[in-house]
Design a protein around this motif. Structure first.
Motif, PDB file in Angstrom:
ATOM      1  N   PHE A  76       0.862  -1.172   0.000  1.00 22.63           N
ATOM      2  CA  PHE A  76       0.000   0.000   0.000  1.00 22.63           C
ATOM      3  C   PHE A  76       0.895   1.217   0.000  1.00 22.63           C
ATOM      4  O   PHE A  76       1.466   1.588   1.016  1.00 22.63           O
ATOM      5  CB  PHE A  76      -0.901   0.005   1.242  1.00 22.63           C
ATOM      6  N   GLY A  77       1.045   1.831  -1.122  1.00 23.67           N
ATOM      7  CA  GLY A  77       1.959   2.960  -1.212  1.00 23.67           C
ATOM      8  C   GLY A  77       1.526   3.944  -2.260  1.00 23.67           C
ATOM      9  O   GLY A  77       0.497   3.798  -2.902  1.00 23.67           O
ATOM     10  N   SER A  78       2.365   4.937  -2.434  1.00 25.10           N
ATOM     11  CA  SER A  78       2.085   5.995  -3.376  1.00 25.10           C
ATOM     12  C   SER A  78       3.309   6.232  -4.245  1.00 25.10           C
ATOM     13  O   SER A  78       4.434   6.165  -3.770  1.00 25.10           O
ATOM     14  CB  SER A  78       1.735   7.262  -2.611  1.00 25.10           C
TER      15      SER A  78
END
Length: 80
Positions: A76-78
């Motif tokens: 879960f990242g950007s």
């Protein structure tokens, strides 16, 4: 403000009055209730949450992507 001894920061009297107020106890109770209702719990199996593919809006489950003898890693990242 009331000074305390030692290395402790000064204690504001109004802060100590709020510590055991009805509002603070309600907030603590609400937090415990939310923790109890979570789907994921330490030591139990992972929840098999539904996911939606962005390309075609097809629905599947997270654990459908798990392969035998291999860990399933979710990132879960950007990328900004």
């Amino acid at each position: 403000m009331k000074e305390q001894g030692g290395d402790d920061p000064p204690l504001c009297i109004s802060d100590s009055n709020r510590l055991f107020s009805v509002e603070s106890l309600k907030a603590v109770w609400h937090g415990h209730k939310l923790d109890f209702l979570k789907a994921a719990h330490l030591g139990r199996g992972a929840p098999n949450t539904e996911v939606v593919h962005l390309e075609d809006q097809r629905r599947s489950r997270i654990l459908d992507y798990a392969k035998d003898k291999r860990p399933l890693i979710l990132n879960f990242g950007s990328c900004t």
